[in-house]
Design a protein around this motif. Structure first.
Motif, PDB file in Angstrom:
ATOM      1  N   HIS A  31       0.869  -1.312  -0.071  1.00 24.35           N
ATOM      2  CA  HIS A  31       0.071   0.170  -0.099  1.00 24.35           C
ATOM      3  C   HIS A  31       0.865   1.357  -0.209  1.00 24.35           C
ATOM      4  N   ALA A  32       1.664   1.658   0.745  1.00 22.37           N
ATOM      5  CA  ALA A  32       2.759   2.722   1.316  1.00 22.37           C
ATOM      6  C   ALA A  32       3.469   2.477  -0.300  1.00 22.37           C
ATOM      7  N   ARG A  33       3.695   1.951  -1.434  1.00 25.15           N
ATOM      8  CA  ARG A  33       4.342   1.679  -2.129  1.00 25.15           C
ATOM      9  C   ARG A  33       4.114   2.026  -3.394  1.00 25.15           C
ATOM     10  N   SER A  34       2.686   2.381  -3.480  1.00 20.89           N
ATOM     11  CA  SER A  34       1.294   2.079  -4.150  1.00 20.89           C
ATOM     12  C   SER A  34       1.606   4.108  -4.093  1.00 20.89           C
ATOM     13  N   VAL A  35       0.999   4.636  -3.429  1.00 27.13           N
ATOM     14  CA  VAL A  35       1.367   5.824  -2.456  1.00 27.13           C
ATOM     15  C   VAL A  35       1.495   6.650  -2.803  1.00 27.13           C
ATOM     16  N   TYR A  36       3.265   5.543  -2.550  1.00 28.79           N
ATOM     17  CA  TYR A  36       4.415   7.077  -3.233  1.00 28.79           C
ATOM     18  C   TYR A  36       4.486   7.052  -5.114  1.00 28.79           C
ATOM     19  N   ALA A  37       4.024   5.318  -5.400  1.00 28.22           N
ATOM     20  CA  ALA A  37       4.400   6.222  -6.618  1.00 28.22           C
ATOM     21  C   ALA A  37       2.977   6.217  -7.563  1.00 28.22           C
TER      22      ALA A  37
END
Length: 438
Positions: A31-37
């Motif tokens: 989830h964090a990777r998706s938000v950062y990307a």
């Protein structure tokens, strides 16, 4: 409960050996990777959110907010806009540090230990240790003062000049500790007094520093009271006042019992007309949520130290370590240190002392960090005394509270604890990365 914890710990060790990433951690990472990307364009994965709710229960929403806030902050710091951005390795490194802070809370929920604890002292210890560590990292950027010195500066700034006895009663530590702290502050010209028993007051230098530190304390307090409304906070303080009154009663009764060498587990008597014997009234500091909790913990810990010394000849911390070893025996070194929230050296000295007294035994490979620890037969006997004394003390402390008061108190306490975890991991992150204040 102990059998369940043993099974869960065994499973956790097998996971660690196989280097399996816990599912809750993988979901938060994704989830964090998706938000950062992708920023605000990141798609919500409903299935993953539902699975996280099952794995983490009530703390799932908090965990999601924490990683989302971190990811959005990292995007802003890196100057990113739009979707489809590459996630750099340093982002994952920092995210790992934050998730390490959530791990104990997550694993507690997964192992079925999320019920309200009747034994409040260890809950207070855990919370205050986290807050103190983050405070030391934060305040060190301003000035190198020990915690008690800061508390006395804050108290004098809010209450005005006080004699040492009043200071002692309000912060919950003995007069000797207050005297040493006042001496340090006098040498730094932060406080002044006309004679040794005269009221202590802030100098202009002390007032300036106190105001500077109070601004930082206010920011930290806002973080710790996130998601806690004014009415909820007022009820929380009201309960603390009741608990503090009871804790002082417990402390004064325990002092009397120690003088008479009483060995009974539960000799405490609730006196409805009781008033503290102390000549100095206890001042409840309502501007910061941690101040009254620290005072409550201080009085409860002081009476606990007397109780455990009277019944077992062990210190407060030795009693806690022995109890934690018994709960998951045989327990490995890293798990034990994590549970205690202490550094390896302090835990090592205490475990060594318990082994030398033949209360704890060690098995496994050579070297403390490779061993497994269990209580001896004598250690187990003392643990049963410690656990029963802890239950009796906590029951005495919580007795004046109604069921709704207890439920509301623990619900607010849990929010403060989760906020403290986030605050500590942020401070650790900045310290580890060599950054200044955020």
């Amino acid at each position: 409960m102990n059998e369940a914890r043993k099974k869960n710990t065994g499973a956790a060790r097998e996971e660690a050996t196989a280097i399996v990433v816990p599912e809750w951690r993988r979901l938060l990472f994704d989830h964090a990777r998706s938000v950062y990307a992708d920023g605000t364009e990141a798609r919500e994965q409903k299935a993953a959110t539902q699975e996280l709710q099952q794995l983490l229960g009530p703390m799932a929403d908090e965990a999601m907010r924490i990683v989302e806030a971190f990811a959005h902050g990292a995007r802003a710091a890196d100057g990113l806009t739009g979707a489809g951005q590459t996630v750099p390795p340093e982002f994952e490194t920092r995210l790992s540090i934050i998730l390490n802070g959530l791990a104990p809370e997550a694993e507690t929920h997964r192992s079925g230990e999320g019920e309200q604890s009747a034994v409040i002292q260890q809950e207070l210890w855990q919370l205050l240790y986290k807050v103190r560590e983050s405070a030391e990292l934060s305040y060190a950027r301003e000035i190198d003062l020990v915690e008690l010195d800061r508390r006395i500066l804050f108290l004098l700034r809010s209450q005005g000049p006080l004699v040492p006895a009043d200071i002692s009663g309000s912060v919950g530590v003995d007069k000797a500790q207050v005297s040493r702290s006042v001496k340090r502050l006098l040498e730094l010209k932060m406080v002044e007094r006309d004679q040794i028993r005269a009221p202590v007051s802030l100098t202009r230098k002390g007032t300036t520093l106190a105001d500077r530190l109070l601004r930082l304390a206010e920011l930290r307090n806002r973080e710790l009271t996130f998601d806690i409304g004014d009415e909820e906070l007022a009820l929380f303080f009201a309960v603390i006042e009741k608990l503090l009154h009871r804790a002082v009663m417990l402390y004064e009764q325990e002092r009397a019992l120690n003088q008479n060498d009483v060995k009974s587990l539960n000799p405490f008597v609730a006196d409805p007309d009781y008033e503290p014997n102390s000549e100095s009234p206890i001042v409840i500091e309502r501007s910061r949520i941690l101040a009254p909790l620290m005072t409550l913990s201080a009085y409860f810990s002081r009476s606990g130290a007397l109780t455990f010394k009277r019944l077992t000849s062990l210190s407060n911390f030795e009693s806690w370590v022995l109890n934690e070893i018994a709960l998951d025996a045989p327990i490995d070194w890293n798990t034990l240190v994590s549970r205690l929230d202490r550094d390896h050296s302090q835990a090592g000295r205490t475990v060594t002392a318990l082994i030398e007294r033949e209360l704890v035994k060690r098995s496994g490979k050579p070297g403390r960090r490779h061993g497994l620890f269990s209580p001896t037969e004598e250690g187990q006997r003392l643990i049963e005394i410690i656990q029963e004394a802890s239950r009796q003390r906590s029951a005495f402390l919580m007795a004046p509270l109604s069921v709704p008061e207890r439920e509301k108190f623990f619900a607010t306490f849990e929010k403060v604890r989760r906020n403290a975890v986030v605050q500590l991991e942020r401070e650790r992150t900045f310290d580890e990365l060599g950054h200044g204040a955020p």
